[in-house]
Write an enzyme that holds these catalytic residues in place. Structure first.
Site, PDB file in Angstrom:
ATOM      1  NE  ARG A  80      59.950 -28.331  -3.796  1.00 58.64           N
ATOM      2  CZ  ARG A  80      61.005 -28.988  -3.317  1.00 58.64           C
ATOM      3  NH1 ARG A  80      61.371 -30.149  -3.855  1.00 58.64           N
ATOM      4  NH2 ARG A  80      61.694 -28.506  -2.301  1.00 58.64           N
ATOM      5  CG  ASN A 104      62.510 -33.082  -1.357  1.00 57.72           C
ATOM      6  OD1 ASN A 104      63.180 -32.369  -2.083  1.00 57.72           O
ATOM      7  ND2 ASN A 104      62.695 -33.126  -0.057  1.00 57.72           N
ATOM      8  CD  GLU A 120      60.163 -25.515   2.308  1.00 54.82           C
ATOM      9  OE1 GLU A 120      60.496 -24.906   3.342  1.00 54.82           O
ATOM     10  OE2 GLU A 120      60.957 -25.789   1.386  1.00 54.82           O
ATOM     11  CG  ASN A 149      64.532 -34.355   2.635  1.00 57.16           C
ATOM     12  OD1 ASN A 149      65.118 -34.533   1.570  1.00 57.16           O
ATOM     13  ND2 ASN A 149      64.206 -33.151   3.072  1.00 57.16           N
ATOM     14  CG  ASP A 167      67.792 -32.057   3.408  1.00 56.90           C
ATOM     15  OD1 ASP A 167      67.368 -32.809   2.516  1.00 56.90           O
ATOM     16  OD2 ASP A 167      67.744 -30.819   3.311  1.00 56.90           O
TER      17      ASP A 167
END
Length: 247
Positions: A54, A56, A75, A102, A150
């Site tokens: 997917r 991000n 993950e 990220n 992140d």
């Protein structure tokens, strides 16, 4: 991710809004989100051969390019990549081998790209050439425990503000990669920071419940909330992308 689209009568988004809205990364590629009616429409399918992935985090650069990453939805597998999509529709795979990507962000002069390997707890830097090519990947920051890096944002001084998932804080690093400050939060999972307000000195910080036990949630009643605080330096202005350059 949600970089804003630049609307206009000649750019037709198909929703009757002239193309304004947001670009959103979903399971199978990039979508246009019309926030006025809550509708998603596909813009460009990416990684059709990787159904377990997917998309991000993402970032819109000053030149109208979009930088975004994919990740393994489970993950566990290093199937994620970093991409750049440039005006005119040129899609480039910048780097691969990530489990969770990220925080793409860029220096104020647009010459350095920052990108996060979340599970490895590392932030990399790339040189960005005048044609938009990213090269000379190198380790920029090996983040400190606890937590995983992140989302991130950059201010006008070139400092990088990094949300620390499971770290209950936002860390700030100078352009040399040196830690210069930390802001603590009453929740563990800090996911993203963005600058806003009329002077771009208001930081908005998102948090998440993901991975927390019932006991942890009980101890952190504000988890999942949106936080805000004032900063001593303004952040960089957000950029827009032309819809006609994405599809």
């Amino acid at each position: 991710m949600g970089p804003r689209l630049r609307g206009g009568d000649d750019e037709g988004g198909g929703d009757g809004d002239g193309g304004a809205g947001f670009i959103v990364g979903l399971d199978d590629g990039l979508y246009h989100f019309n926030e006025q009616i809550g509708a998603f429409s596909p813009l460009r399918h990416v990684e059709a051969d990787l159904p377990g992935n997917r998309f991000n985090d993402g970032f819109a650069a000053a030149d109208g390019s979009l930088w975004f990453g994919s990740m393994d939805a489970g993950e566990t597998e290093p199937t994620g990549s970093l991409y750049s999509l440039h005006p005119g529709g040129r899609l480039t795979t910048v780097d691969s081998g990530y489990i969770i990507t990220n925080g793409p962000a860029m220096s104020p002069d647009g010459k350095t790209l920052y990108h996060t390997d979340t599970l490895a707890k590392k932030i990399y830097a790339f040189d960005v050439l005048p044609d938009g090519t990213a090269t000379r990947k190198r380790l920029f920051i090996a983040t400190a425990a606890p937590g995983h890096p992140d989302g991130m944002a950059v201010d006008t001084d070139g400092s990088i503000w990094v949300a620390m998932f499971r770290g209950a804080r936002v860390d700030r690093y100078n352009p040399a990669g040196e830690l210069t400050g930390t802001i603590a939060f009453p929740v563990s999972n800090i996911t993203k920071l963005a600058f806003g307000g009329p002077d771009l000195r208001t930081a908005f910080v998102t948090t998440a419940w993901k991975g927390l036990s019932e006991d942890e949630r009980a101890r952190e009643p504000l988890t999942g909330a949106l936080f805000t605080f004032r900063t001593d330096r303004p952040g960089l202005a957000q950029h827009t992308i032309s819809l006609q350059d994405i599809a």
